[in-house]
Design a protein around this motif. Structure first.
Motif, PDB file in Angstrom:
ATOM      1  N   GLU A 247      41.688  11.772   0.296  1.00 23.29           N
ATOM      2  CA  GLU A 247      41.359  12.473   1.542  1.00 23.29           C
ATOM      3  C   GLU A 247      40.888  11.501   2.622  1.00 23.29           C
ATOM      4  OE1 GLU A 247      37.884  15.513   3.193  1.00 23.29           O
ATOM      5  OE2 GLU A 247      38.333  15.428   1.052  1.00 23.29           O
ATOM      6  N   ASN A 273      44.754  15.169  -3.795  1.00 21.59           N
ATOM      7  CA  ASN A 273      44.169  15.534  -2.503  1.00 21.59           C
ATOM      8  C   ASN A 273      44.623  14.546  -1.439  1.00 21.59           C
ATOM      9  OD1 ASN A 273      42.634  16.287  -0.323  1.00 21.59           O
ATOM     10  ND2 ASN A 273      40.677  16.308  -1.410  1.00 21.59           N
ATOM     11  N   ARG A 275      44.394  15.486   1.915  1.00 23.90           N
ATOM     12  CA  ARG A 275      43.860  16.099   3.129  1.00 23.90           C
ATOM     13  C   ARG A 275      43.629  15.058   4.222  1.00 23.90           C
ATOM     14  NH1 ARG A 275      38.774  17.315   5.492  1.00 23.90           N
ATOM     15  NH2 ARG A 275      38.576  19.458   6.262  1.00 23.90           N
ATOM     16  N   GLN A 276      44.007  15.426   5.445  1.00 17.74           N
ATOM     17  CA  GLN A 276      43.703  14.630   6.635  1.00 17.74           C
ATOM     18  C   GLN A 276      44.210  13.191   6.527  1.00 17.74           C
ATOM     19  OE1 GLN A 276      39.553  14.924   7.728  1.00 17.74           O
ATOM     20  NE2 GLN A 276      40.022  14.643   9.895  1.00 17.74           N
ATOM     21  N   ASN A 301      46.338  19.384  -2.148  1.00 19.22           N
ATOM     22  CA  ASN A 301      45.688  19.661  -0.864  1.00 19.22           C
ATOM     23  C   ASN A 301      46.414  18.887   0.236  1.00 19.22           C
ATOM     24  OD1 ASN A 301      43.998  19.938   1.380  1.00 19.22           O
ATOM     25  ND2 ASN A 301      42.120  19.829   0.156  1.00 19.22           N
ATOM     26  N   SER A 303      45.981  19.927   3.617  1.00 14.22           N
ATOM     27  CA  SER A 303      45.378  20.474   4.832  1.00 14.22           C
ATOM     28  C   SER A 303      45.154  19.391   5.888  1.00 14.22           C
ATOM     29  CB  SER A 303      44.050  21.155   4.497  1.00 14.22           C
ATOM     30  OG  SER A 303      43.131  20.242   3.916  1.00 14.22           O
ATOM     31  N   TRP A 304      45.088  19.838   7.164  1.00 18.02           N
ATOM     32  CA  TRP A 304      44.808  18.947   8.288  1.00 18.02           C
ATOM     33  C   TRP A 304      45.794  17.774   8.346  1.00 18.02           C
ATOM     34  CZ3 TRP A 304      41.103  20.298  11.859  1.00 18.02           C
ATOM     35  CH2 TRP A 304      40.187  21.271  11.473  1.00 18.02           C
ATOM     36  N   ASN A 305      47.083  18.039   8.263  1.00 16.41           N
ATOM     37  CA  ASN A 305      48.071  16.964   8.238  1.00 16.41           C
ATOM     38  C   ASN A 305      49.172  17.091   9.286  1.00 16.41           C
ATOM     39  OD1 ASN A 305      47.804  14.721   6.268  1.00 16.41           O
ATOM     40  ND2 ASN A 305      47.416  16.410   4.848  1.00 16.41           N
TER      41      ASN A 305
END
Length: 375
Positions: A247, A273, A275-276, A301, A303-305
């Protein structure tokens, strides 16, 4: 069932009375003096009573707590400490005597170098403790060296948490040497340590020969594309790592492409993970192709990509993938069309039990379709 008894103090004023009571009581669990500012005198008194209070409830059951908090399974400290670290050294001496303690947490404890030397020495003697947490202490690499060196001779510690320190590439080098020799550590948290691609390259080399580590957290370091490439190479060889957290590590699209290629070969990673990491559409499309053949990943995960049109490729992968159960896509840019495509994919998929699309503006129609699919 008898209710568990405990004492929590907010100052040192009643410590004498508490210690007197502990001298008689043999079942209290736990004792918490977190953020109490008990000082040198109070800590010494507590240390003395700990030597006598050998039958705390739960002793030897592997429970964890905070140093400055004692139960049968751990000694802990969860507070900010004042001027002198002598009292922590005193408690560390007691820790060496309490050989049934299995968990030691020194989270955010303002540790001084001398305390770390005491801890390192204790760990070379103690062969019972399994979990060491010195996270969020802002420790420079030279202060961590004795502790890490102790892991070369300790054969019981399985969980090591060094998150939130400043070990950087030099610390990663020392840890990589430990991982090449150590066969007991299974969980290693190195997140938020300013480790760059050079340090990741050393850790990746260690992963190629290590056969015990199952959980590795490198989140919020500075891996970059090069660091991601080094890790990807190790994943094609390593067959024991199951959980990998990257992450906020600046892997970006090109780095994730390398990891995706490795996942076509690796069949042991269960939780990933990313994320981001700014993987965008091109990066997620590479991952989608890998997920069509990968049969090990259960949780991922993403997310935020900044994923938008790439959701289509991901939907196609989910139509054929039969292992993923949990996928996090929060706060991307999937939109209504992407939501419809994912809903259609989930009608074919039989393993997804949780999908998070918060913050994607997929619209009520897609939400309705997804809800019906997952019912």
């Amino acid at each position: 069932m008898m209710k568990e008894k405990s004492i929590a103090t907010e100052s040192s004023e009643l410590l004498d009375d508490i210690i007197f009571a502990l001298g008689i009581n043999r079942t209290l669990s736990p004792i918490s003096t977190t953020d109490s500012n008990i000082g040198v005198d109070g800590a010494n008194k507590l240390a003395l009573i700990l030597q006598g209070n050998i039958k705390n409830k739960g002793q030897g059951d592997g429970h964890c707590g905070f140093f400055n908090e004692v139960d049968g399974g751990g000694i802990y400290n969860n507070g900010d400490h004042s001027d002198d670290d002598y009292h922590w050294n005193r408690l560390m001496s007691v820790y060496q005597l309490r050989t049934r303690i299995r968990c030691l947490t020194l989270f955010r404890s303002s540790l001084l170098p001398v305390t770390l030397h005491h801890l390192a020495y204790a760990l070379t003697k103690n062969q019972i403790i399994e979990d060491v947490d010195v996270s969020d202490n802002g420790l420079e690499v030279e202060y961590v060296v004795p502790l890490v060196a102790a892991l070369q001779t300790n054969h019981t510690i399985t969980h090591v948490n060094l998150a939130g320190n400043l070990i950087r590439n030099e610390g990663a080098q020392i840890i990589s040497l430990v991982l090449q020799a150590n066969s007991t550590i299974t969980h290693l948290n190195l997140s938020v340590n300013e480790i760059q691609s050079t340090g990741v390259a050393l850790l990746a080399s260690a992963l190629m020969v290590n056969h015990s580590l199952t959980h590795l957290d490198l989140g919020n370091n500075i891996l970059g594309v090069e660091g991601a490439k080094h890790l990807a190479s190790s994943l094609t060889v390593n067959q024991t790592l199951t959980n990998l957290n990257l992450e906020g590590s600046n892997c970006e699209c090109e780095g994730v492409k390398e990891i995706a290629s490795a996942l076509k070969v690796n069949q042991t990673i269960v939780e990933l993970n990313l994320r981001q990491n700014s993987i965008r559409n091109e990066g997620v499309e590479s991952l989608a192709l890998a997920l069509q053949t990968n049969q090990s990943i259960i949780t991922i995960n993403l997310s935020w990509n900044k994923i938008s049109a790439g959701a289509k490729g991901l939907a196609e992968a989910l139509m054929v993938n039969n292992t993923i159960a949990d996928i996090d896509l929060r706060y991307n840019k999937i939109g209504k069309e992407g939501g419809v495509e994912l809903a259609a994919a989930l009608k074919e998929n039989r393993t997804i039990s949780s999908i998070n699309l918060t913050g994607n503006h997929i619209g009520p129609e897609s939400i309705y379709e997804l809800a019906n699919t997952l019912m």
